[in-house]
Design a protein around this motif. Structure first.
Motif, PDB file in Angstrom:
ATOM      1  N   TYR A  59     -24.091  18.172  16.591  1.00  0.00           N
ATOM      2  CA  TYR A  59     -22.924  17.738  17.356  1.00  0.00           C
ATOM      3  C   TYR A  59     -22.508  18.812  18.349  1.00  0.00           C
ATOM      4  CZ  TYR A  59     -22.217  14.032  13.925  1.00  0.00           C
ATOM      5  OH  TYR A  59     -22.383  12.924  13.118  1.00  0.00           O
ATOM      6  N   GLY A  67      -7.068  18.744  21.435  1.00  0.00           N
ATOM      7  CA  GLY A  67      -8.066  18.005  20.680  1.00  0.00           C
ATOM      8  C   GLY A  67      -9.451  18.359  21.178  1.00  0.00           C
ATOM      9  N   ILE A  70     -16.094  15.025  20.698  1.00  0.00           N
ATOM     10  CA  ILE A  70     -17.277  15.148  19.843  1.00  0.00           C
ATOM     11  C   ILE A  70     -18.404  14.369  20.507  1.00  0.00           C
ATOM     12  CG2 ILE A  70     -18.269  14.643  17.581  1.00  0.00           C
ATOM     13  CD1 ILE A  70     -15.440  14.666  16.428  1.00  0.00           C
ATOM     14  N   LEU A 116     -16.755  10.827  21.016  1.00  0.00           N
ATOM     15  CA  LEU A 116     -15.517  10.533  20.305  1.00  0.00           C
ATOM     16  C   LEU A 116     -14.455  11.562  20.681  1.00  0.00           C
ATOM     17  CD1 LEU A 116     -17.193   9.871  16.840  1.00  0.00           C
ATOM     18  CD2 LEU A 116     -16.285   8.142  18.412  1.00  0.00           C
ATOM     19  N   TRP A 117     -13.220  11.227  20.385  1.00  0.00           N
ATOM     20  CA  TRP A 117     -12.106  12.125  20.634  1.00  0.00           C
ATOM     21  C   TRP A 117     -11.379  12.365  19.322  1.00  0.00           C
ATOM     22  CZ3 TRP A 117      -9.966  15.517  23.785  1.00  0.00           C
ATOM     23  CH2 TRP A 117      -8.594  15.818  23.649  1.00  0.00           C
ATOM     24  N   THR A 118     -11.082  13.628  19.013  1.00  0.00           N
ATOM     25  CA  THR A 118     -10.335  13.915  17.804  1.00  0.00           C
ATOM     26  C   THR A 118      -9.286  14.989  18.068  1.00  0.00           C
ATOM     27  OG1 THR A 118     -10.472  14.719  15.519  1.00  0.00           O
ATOM     28  CG2 THR A 118     -12.062  15.617  17.066  1.00  0.00           C
ATOM     29  N   ARG A 119      -8.140  14.848  17.387  1.00  0.00           N
ATOM     30  CA  ARG A 119      -7.099  15.867  17.517  1.00  0.00           C
ATOM     31  C   ARG A 119      -7.313  16.978  16.503  1.00  0.00           C
ATOM     32  NH1 ARG A 119      -2.260  14.878  20.312  1.00  0.00           N
ATOM     33  NH2 ARG A 119      -2.556  13.064  21.623  1.00  0.00           N
ATOM     34  N   ASP A 120      -8.150  16.685  15.508  1.00  0.00           N
ATOM     35  CA  ASP A 120      -8.329  17.653  14.423  1.00  0.00           C
ATOM     36  C   ASP A 120      -9.793  17.645  13.987  1.00  0.00           C
ATOM     37  OD1 ASP A 120      -8.156  19.314  12.289  1.00  0.00           O
ATOM     38  OD2 ASP A 120      -6.864  18.012  11.080  1.00  0.00           O
ATOM     39  N   HIS A 121     -10.609  18.404  14.704  1.00  0.00           N
ATOM     40  CA  HIS A 121     -12.047  18.319  14.466  1.00  0.00           C
ATOM     41  C   HIS A 121     -12.444  18.795  13.066  1.00  0.00           C
ATOM     42  CE1 HIS A 121     -11.582  22.471  15.862  1.00  0.00           C
ATOM     43  NE2 HIS A 121     -12.634  22.741  15.129  1.00  0.00           N
ATOM     44  N   ARG A 123     -11.073  18.198  10.355  1.00  0.00           N
ATOM     45  CA  ARG A 123     -10.929  17.126   9.371  1.00  0.00           C
ATOM     46  C   ARG A 123     -11.728  15.890   9.711  1.00  0.00           C
ATOM     47  NH1 ARG A 123      -5.311  17.425   8.198  1.00  0.00           N
ATOM     48  NH2 ARG A 123      -4.931  19.308   6.964  1.00  0.00           N
ATOM     49  N   HIS A 124     -12.353  15.888  10.878  1.00  0.00           N
ATOM     50  CA  HIS A 124     -13.042  14.670  11.292  1.00  0.00           C
ATOM     51  C   HIS A 124     -14.145  14.300  10.310  1.00  0.00           C
ATOM     52  CE1 HIS A 124     -15.334  11.793  13.683  1.00  0.00           C
ATOM     53  NE2 HIS A 124     -14.228  11.625  14.362  1.00  0.00           N
ATOM     54  N   ARG A 125     -14.227  13.010   9.970  1.00  0.00           N
ATOM     55  CA  ARG A 125     -15.133  12.572   8.893  1.00  0.00           C
ATOM     56  C   ARG A 125     -16.595  12.933   9.168  1.00  0.00           C
ATOM     57  NH1 ARG A 125     -17.680   7.559   9.721  1.00  0.00           N
ATOM     58  NH2 ARG A 125     -17.356   6.817  11.825  1.00  0.00           N
TER      59      ARG A 125
END
Length: 270
Positions: A59, A67, A70, A116-121, A123-125
Motif C-alpha cells: 500500500y 487524513g 490509501i 481510499l480516503w481515511t482519517r485514521d490510517h 486503524r484502517h481495516r
DNA sequence: CTCCGATCCTGATGGC
DNA sequence: TGCCATCAGGATCGGA
C-alpha cells in the motif's frame, strides 16, 4: 502486478513531485476499482497539502494533516506523475491534480487496485491487519520460525500471506526460496530454525536488490516516470520453467501450487 | 484458527 | 484471421 519493490520504486519516483504540494482537484473517471472510490476523497482531499508519501506492504499512503489517501496498485496498476494537460488514456481512472500543474495519475486496466480516503490510517481495516515489514527490524529468522510453527501450508503460500509479512508476492516468494535453497512446496512448519534464518535473510536481500534495480517489469510495470524496472534480468527461477538453472544447469521446474505457478530448481532447492 | 477455492476484471498468448 | 481456453505480479471473502 506490483509487489513491494515495485511499490517502493513507485513511492520513490513520485515523492519529489508530490511532497509539500497542495491538491487542487481530484478527478475520478471510473470509481469502480476493487472498492468503489469514495466521494469523501473528492470532497476532502482538495486544499490539503501532502506531507509525506509512505509505503506499508504493497500500500502507498499520501499523508495530509486531516487524513491519508490509501492507494493499492492491484495486479495491473501504475501511478505516474504527468502534466495535468496530458490527455488521459482509457485506463487512467483517477487523477490527483497538484498546485504545481503536475498530476498523480492512476492507470489500472484490470481495476483490482484501490484508492481510499481515511482519517485514521493506523486503524484502517486494510492496514491494521498487515504483518511486519520484511525490510523492517521485526522481520528476523526468529520471527519467521515462530510464525511458521504449526503451519502446514506450503512455505510459498505462507510467504504470500500479508498478515504475516507484508509485501511479498509470487515473484519474490519464488526468488527468495531459491536463494535460500528451500522448495516452495515445503510445509512451513517443517522449516528448522536455521532454514528460517536463511530464508529471512534471502527475502531481505532479494527485495533490496530488486528495489535497487527499480523493480521487475514482466509486462506493464512502470515507475513514477514511466520507465520499466531492470530486475527481470536477475530472476533465477520465476517464469523460467524448463530453462537451465543458473547455478547448476538442471532444468527449472514449474508447477501449480494452489491457483498460482511456482518455480524451483530440483537440485539447488530441497 | 487454518486453509483453500472462488471471485473481481481486462489483455496477452498460444493452440486449433 | 478468428475463436476459445488459459494465464497474469493481488488479496478479500466465505465456507469447509
Amino acid at each position: 502486478m506490483p509487489e513491494l519493490p515495485e511499490v517502493e520504486t513507485t513511492r520513490r519516483g513520485i515523492e519529489p513531485a508530490v511532497v509539500g504540494r497542495a491538491v487542487t482537484r481530484v478527478v475520478v473517471r471510473d470509481p469502480r476499482l476493487r472498492w468503489r472510490v469514495p466521494a469523501a476523497l473528492t470532497k476532502e482531499l482538495p486544499g490539503r497539502v501532502i506531507g509525506a508519501v509512505a509505503r506499508r506492504g504493497k500500500y502507498l499512503l499520501l499523508h495530509t494533516a486531516t487524513g491519508a489517501v490509501i492507494l493499492h496498485l492491484g495486479m495491473s496498476g501504475s501511478l505516474r506523475v504527468v502534466r495535468c494537460s496530458d490527455p488521459p488514456g482509457k485506463y487512467d481512472h483517477v487523477d490527483i491534480a497538484l498546485d504545481s500543474g503536475d498530476c498523480l495519475r492512476l492507470r489500472d486496466p484490470r481495476r483490482f487496485g484501490a484508492v481510499l480516503w481515511t482519517r485514521d490510517h493506523a486503524r484502517h481495516r486494510l492496514l491494521a491487519r498487515l504483518g511486519v515489514e520484511p525490510l523492517g527490524p521485526e522481520f528476523t529468522g526468529d520471527y519467521l520460525f515462530r510464525a511458521t510453527r504449526g503451519r502446514r501450508r506450503a512455505i510459498r503460500d505462507f510467504l504470500l500471506d500479508g498478515s504475516v509479512v507484508a509485501g511479498i508476492g509470487n515473484i519474490y516468494a519464488n526468488e527468495a526460496l531459491f536463494a535460500a535453497g528451500i522448495r516452495p512446496t515445503r510445509r512451513a512448519g517443517r522449516l528448522d530454525r536455521d532454514q528460517c534464518l536463511r530464508l529471512a535473510r534471502a527475502i531481505r536481500a532479494t527485495l533490496k536488490k530488486a528495489i535497487q534495480a527499480g523493480g521487475t517489469t514482466l509486462r506493464d510495470f512502470r515507475n513514477g516516470r514511466g520507465e520499466p524496472g531492470r530486475f527481470q534480468r536477475a530472476l533465477r527461477v520465476y517464469g523460467r520453467g524448463g530453462e537451465a538453472c543458473r547455478a547448476c544447469g538442471r532444468p527449472i521446474r514449474a508447477l501449480r501450487l494452489g491457483q498460482r505457478s511456482a518455480f524451483f530448481c530440483p537440485r539447488c532447492q530441497q
